[in-house]
Design a protein around this motif. Structure first.
Motif, PDB file in Angstrom:
ATOM      1  N   ASN A 174       5.661 -11.138  -7.626  1.00  0.00           N
ATOM      2  CA  ASN A 174       4.404 -10.893  -6.833  1.00  0.00           C
ATOM      3  C   ASN A 174       4.105  -9.454  -6.982  1.00  0.00           C
ATOM      4  O   ASN A 174       2.947  -8.858  -6.953  1.00  0.00           O
ATOM      5  CB  ASN A 174       4.465 -11.321  -5.439  1.00  0.00           C
ATOM      6  N   ARG A 175       5.359  -8.529  -6.706  1.00  0.00           N
ATOM      7  CA  ARG A 175       5.086  -7.220  -6.759  1.00  0.00           C
ATOM      8  C   ARG A 175       4.894  -6.744  -8.192  1.00  0.00           C
ATOM      9  O   ARG A 175       4.130  -5.832  -8.413  1.00  0.00           O
ATOM     10  CB  ARG A 175       6.555  -6.484  -6.238  1.00  0.00           C
ATOM     11  N   TYR A 176       5.349  -7.426  -9.156  1.00  0.00           N
ATOM     12  CA  TYR A 176       4.878  -6.921 -10.659  1.00  0.00           C
ATOM     13  C   TYR A 176       3.597  -7.082 -10.651  1.00  0.00           C
ATOM     14  O   TYR A 176       2.944  -6.236 -11.192  1.00  0.00           O
ATOM     15  CB  TYR A 176       5.813  -7.746 -11.594  1.00  0.00           C
ATOM     16  N   ILE A 177       2.919  -8.370 -10.332  1.00  0.00           N
ATOM     17  CA  ILE A 177       1.406  -8.622 -10.554  1.00  0.00           C
ATOM     18  C   ILE A 177       0.759  -7.466  -9.854  1.00  0.00           C
ATOM     19  O   ILE A 177      -0.232  -6.925 -10.585  1.00  0.00           O
ATOM     20  CB  ILE A 177       1.220  -9.913  -9.695  1.00  0.00           C
ATOM     21  N   GLU A 178       1.188  -7.049  -8.563  1.00  0.00           N
ATOM     22  CA  GLU A 178       0.195  -5.975  -7.836  1.00  0.00           C
ATOM     23  C   GLU A 178       0.470  -4.749  -8.642  1.00  0.00           C
ATOM     24  O   GLU A 178      -0.713  -4.015  -8.782  1.00  0.00           O
ATOM     25  CB  GLU A 178       1.103  -5.975  -6.760  1.00  0.00           C
ATOM     26  N   LEU A 179       1.561  -4.447  -8.954  1.00  0.00           N
ATOM     27  CA  LEU A 179       1.879  -3.076  -9.472  1.00  0.00           C
ATOM     28  C   LEU A 179       1.027  -3.113 -10.825  1.00  0.00           C
ATOM     29  O   LEU A 179       0.555  -2.181 -11.306  1.00  0.00           O
ATOM     30  CB  LEU A 179       3.339  -2.519  -9.714  1.00  0.00           C
ATOM     31  N   LYS A 180       1.352  -4.123 -11.739  1.00  0.00           N
ATOM     32  CA  LYS A 180       0.516  -3.905 -13.071  1.00  0.00           C
ATOM     33  C   LYS A 180      -0.773  -4.074 -12.795  1.00  0.00           C
ATOM     34  O   LYS A 180      -1.411  -3.295 -13.639  1.00  0.00           O
ATOM     35  CB  LYS A 180       1.084  -5.224 -13.963  1.00  0.00           C
ATOM     36  N   SER A 182      -2.331  -2.625 -10.610  1.00  0.00           N
ATOM     37  CA  SER A 182      -3.123  -1.190 -10.179  1.00  0.00           C
ATOM     38  C   SER A 182      -2.975  -0.388 -11.235  1.00  0.00           C
ATOM     39  O   SER A 182      -3.036   0.920 -10.861  1.00  0.00           O
ATOM     40  CB  SER A 182      -2.440  -0.908  -8.820  1.00  0.00           C
ATOM     41  N   GLY A 183      -2.471  -0.702 -12.293  1.00  0.00           N
ATOM     42  CA  GLY A 183      -2.383   0.316 -13.445  1.00  0.00           C
ATOM     43  C   GLY A 183      -1.115   1.212 -13.699  1.00  0.00           C
ATOM     44  O   GLY A 183      -1.094   2.078 -14.270  1.00  0.00           O
ATOM     45  N   LYS A 184      -0.229   0.869 -12.755  1.00  0.00           N
ATOM     46  CA  LYS A 184       1.188   1.562 -12.915  1.00  0.00           C
ATOM     47  C   LYS A 184       1.926   1.399 -14.174  1.00  0.00           C
ATOM     48  O   LYS A 184       1.816   0.662 -14.931  1.00  0.00           O
ATOM     49  CB  LYS A 184       1.941   1.011 -11.654  1.00  0.00           C
ATOM     50  N   LYS A 185       2.557   2.455 -14.644  1.00  0.00           N
ATOM     51  CA  LYS A 185       3.378   2.664 -15.856  1.00  0.00           C
ATOM     52  C   LYS A 185       4.672   1.948 -15.537  1.00  0.00           C
ATOM     53  O   LYS A 185       5.052   1.732 -14.484  1.00  0.00           O
ATOM     54  CB  LYS A 185       3.602   4.237 -16.301  1.00  0.00           C
TER      55      LYS A 185
END
Ligand code: SF4
Length: 343
Positions: A174-180, A182-185
């Protein structure tokens, strides 16, 4: 499609790569927010016998918007044909090339499979070294018993998940989905993922060696993720029926995790602590429902030391009331001699 057809026509056991078994989970790609490749670095017959893989497959596919598909190591003939035909290693369910997944997760059960992991990544169009993979590459992670000692393969993986998958793997995804989303590297994503208990990101540590030994311990210690109660987490009742004979060709119920005998030589006895037993009624229900939803003729009670399970006699007699007339047998894969009583 023609190349894939040529591939299936030119390998010894195409069924290892076709999928389509009873109880497989094949999701439509519409509405999917994350694709997870569940990789086992050995051939189908061995990988399909792995209970941890069944647990993770259900866990992830139960999530809305997450598509988890199986990928096994191709046998020698298939590796050769993939290279000849220019086909990338693909998943069984929707035949998605490995490099098109968001997360590529390996379950590592033995060190001998390290070289197979490198081969699978190459065949799937993914750079084997973490530092060579950019922001557009899938995140390559690993779990399983071998990652309790992750350093030999630390340069391959972006992150390790250490401990029980049921504890924090969903939080990780879930955290990966959220971070990816939002455009995070990649670097920032890994840093945030490392905050989750059980997650070790090798690139965030700089080990300082003095010959063979570490000079000092790192500032941060990674603790493994643990679930306290097996009855509070889901278990795969509808298990995939393999289309060829596998090494463990039976319905498996995990009755207990961990072992308290503490034999000094035993790796599993230490890494799976503490002992957690599944409730007798829970085991009974899983066994009855699992057999009703599959064609297996045997139920296996999985545990490191099944003789320690407190309800074994009761389970045998209750299940045999139903199973004997149907010709279904019960088996115990791991039993200490000193736990066996008189018949
Ligand atoms: S009884 Fe078996 S599983 Fe338990 S610690 Fe000893 S060798 Fe390991």
């Amino acid at each position: 499609m023609d190349r894939l057809r040529d591939f299936f026509l030119s390998v010894q056991k195409p069924i290892r790569y076709t999928g389509g078994e009873v109880n497989q989970i094949k999701k439509d790609s519409r509405g999917i927010r994350l694709r997870f490749a569940l990789c086992f670095p050995d051939i189908y017959e061995i990988g399909m016998s792995h209970t941890g893989g069944r647990i993770i497959y259900k866990l992830l596919n139960d999530m809305d918007g997450v598509q988890c598909e199986r990928v096994f190591a191709p046998w020698e003939d298939a590796r050769r044909e993939m290279k000849r035909l220019g086909i990338r290693l693909f998943s069984l369910e929707n035949r998605i090339p490995l490099c098109e997944f968001d997360i590529v997760g390996f379950s590592i059960e033995y060190e001998m499979s390290f070289s197979t992991i490198v081969e699978m990544l190459r065949l799937g169009g993914i750079e084997p070294l973490s530092r060579s993979r950019g922001d557009d590459s899938p995140l390559v992670i690993a779990g399983g018993p071998v990652v309790f000692n992750p350093e030999p393969v630390a340069e391959i993986f972006d992150a390790f998940y250490i401990g029980d998958a049921e504890a924090n793997l969903l939080q990780f995804v879930n955290r990966y989905i959220e971070l990816k989303g939002s455009g995070k590297k990649k670097g920032e994503i890994l840093e945030r993922l490392s905050e989750i208990e059980g997650v070790y990101v090798p690139s965030l540590f700089k080990p300082d060696y003095d010959g063979l030994y570490l000079k000092s311990l790192p500032n941060k210690i990674v603790h493994r993720a643990i679930i306290n109660n097996l009855d509070n987490v889901s278990y795969p009742v509808s298990q995939i029926m393999p289309l060829v004979q596998t090494v463990q060709d039976r319905f498996v119920v995990e009755i207990q995790r961990g072992c308290n005998h503490g034999c000094r030589f035993c790796y599993a006895g230490y890494i799976y602590r503490p002992v957690r037993q599944r409730d007798i009624q829970g085991v009974y229900d899983i066994a009855i429902n699992g057999i009703n939803r599959s064609g297996f003729y045997e139920v296996s009670f999985l545990s490191l030391s099944a003789g320690d399970y407190r309800g074994l006699d009761e389970l045998f007699s209750r299940l045999n009331e139903t199973f004997v007339s149907r010709g279904i047998s019960l088996s115990i894969p791991s039993l200490r001699v000193d736990s066996a009583g008189p018949a």
